[in-house]
Write a protein that holds these residues in place. Structure first.
Motif, PDB file in Angstrom:
ATOM      1  N   LEU A  51     -12.573  10.836  40.879  1.00  0.00           N
ATOM      2  CA  LEU A  51     -11.724  11.035  42.057  1.00  0.00           C
ATOM      3  C   LEU A  51     -10.861  12.282  41.956  1.00  0.00           C
ATOM      4  CD1 LEU A  51     -10.557   7.434  42.958  1.00  0.00           C
ATOM      5  CD2 LEU A  51     -12.156   8.881  44.196  1.00  0.00           C
ATOM      6  N   CYS A  52     -10.296  12.519  40.809  1.00  0.00           N
ATOM      7  CA  CYS A  52      -9.431  13.694  40.659  1.00  0.00           C
ATOM      8  C   CYS A  52     -10.236  14.980  40.696  1.00  0.00           C
ATOM      9  CB  CYS A  52      -8.608  13.591  39.385  1.00  0.00           C
ATOM     10  SG  CYS A  52      -7.407  12.232  39.457  1.00  0.00           S
ATOM     11  N   CYS A  80      -7.927   1.803  42.409  1.00  0.00           N
ATOM     12  CA  CYS A  80      -7.593   2.846  43.391  1.00  0.00           C
ATOM     13  C   CYS A  80      -6.084   3.026  43.526  1.00  0.00           C
ATOM     14  CB  CYS A  80      -8.205   2.520  44.753  1.00  0.00           C
ATOM     15  SG  CYS A  80      -9.971   2.829  44.837  1.00  0.00           S
ATOM     16  N   ARG A  81      -5.342   1.936  43.515  1.00  0.00           N
ATOM     17  CA  ARG A  81      -3.879   2.034  43.635  1.00  0.00           C
ATOM     18  C   ARG A  81      -3.305   2.854  42.493  1.00  0.00           C
ATOM     19  NH1 ARG A  81       0.598   0.396  41.524  1.00  0.00           N
ATOM     20  NH2 ARG A  81      -0.451  -0.795  39.902  1.00  0.00           N
ATOM     21  N   ARG A 139      -1.612   6.876  43.101  1.00  0.00           N
ATOM     22  CA  ARG A 139      -0.175   7.182  43.009  1.00  0.00           C
ATOM     23  C   ARG A 139       0.105   8.673  42.927  1.00  0.00           C
ATOM     24  NH1 ARG A 139       2.028   2.957  38.676  1.00  0.00           N
ATOM     25  NH2 ARG A 139      -0.149   2.855  38.141  1.00  0.00           N
ATOM     26  N   PRO A 140      -0.488   9.415  41.980  1.00  0.00           N
ATOM     27  CA  PRO A 140      -0.189  10.855  41.945  1.00  0.00           C
ATOM     28  C   PRO A 140      -0.926  11.653  43.028  1.00  0.00           C
ATOM     29  CG  PRO A 140      -1.645  10.271  40.135  1.00  0.00           C
ATOM     30  CD  PRO A 140      -1.246   8.990  40.803  1.00  0.00           C
ATOM     31  N   LEU A 141      -2.034  11.136  43.543  1.00  0.00           N
ATOM     32  CA  LEU A 141      -2.792  11.878  44.550  1.00  0.00           C
ATOM     33  C   LEU A 141      -2.174  11.760  45.941  1.00  0.00           C
ATOM     34  CD1 LEU A 141      -6.460  10.980  43.498  1.00  0.00           C
ATOM     35  CD2 LEU A 141      -5.153  13.034  42.939  1.00  0.00           C
ATOM     36  N   GLY A 142      -1.575  10.617  46.235  1.00  0.00           N
ATOM     37  CA  GLY A 142      -0.931  10.413  47.530  1.00  0.00           C
ATOM     38  C   GLY A 142      -1.886  10.395  48.718  1.00  0.00           C
TER      39      GLY A 142
END
Length: 169
Positions: free
Chosen positions: A61-62, A82-83, A87-90
């Motif tokens: 994902l990142c 996913c949660r 968090r850091p991706l927003g």
């Protein structure tokens, strides 16, 4: 299959003969993360591997973060993974349940060792997502009744897109 959107599916590798990655079309792909033995496992067994699933999913994902706009999860395990990553991706996070623990227990299902973990994850995920999708009005009512501590202003009802002329009992 994926008209207008790029879609990336991420799931656990559950058979040794499946590829870790497969392009399913021009705009659709599947990643199978190698967490746990490559065979079918019970939800409780998979739920015990949430940390490992997060670690294996995060780079996928990142690495695509510039193109990812929405995370969509189903079931409590994927919702929690996913949660944590979101968090850091927003990003926007949409979640819908294949089932939910308190409903199963209210219907008399036998208790399982992972019930407390599932309940904690469900409460956290349900409260964190941008949209919580119920498949019918009665499921939305069950959410409101069984999880009164959560703010459910984000519940939407979106029925599965089933054509009754094609799929019949």
């Amino acid at each position: 299959m994926c008209q207008g959107f790029d879609v990336t599916y991420i799931t656990r590798l559950n058979a040794p003969d499946k590829p870790a990655f497969k392009q399913l079309g021009q705009r659709c792909r599947i990643h199978r993360v190698p967490v746990g033995p490559p065979r079918e496992l019970s939800p409780g067994e998979v739920g015990a591997m949430i940390d490992e699933l997060e670690i294996a999913t995060r780079p996928i994902l990142c690495g695509q973060a510039s193109g990812v706009t929405v995370l969509h999860s189903q079931y409590w395990i994927a919702g929690e993974v996913c949660r944590r990553i979101n968090r850091p991706l927003g990003l926007r996070h949409i979640h819908h349940m294949l089932s939910f623990g308190r409903q199963k227990r209210s219907l008399g299902e036998e208790a399982r060792p992972t019930d407390a973990l599932r309940d904690a994850c469900e409460r956290t995920v349900f409260d964190a997502v941008d949209l919580l999708v119920a498949q019918c009005p009665s499921e939305a009512r069950d959410l409101l009744t069984l999880y009164p501590e959560l703010g459910h202003r984000r519940i939407v009802v979106i029925p599965h897109g089933i054509d009754p002329d094609v799929f019949t009992p």
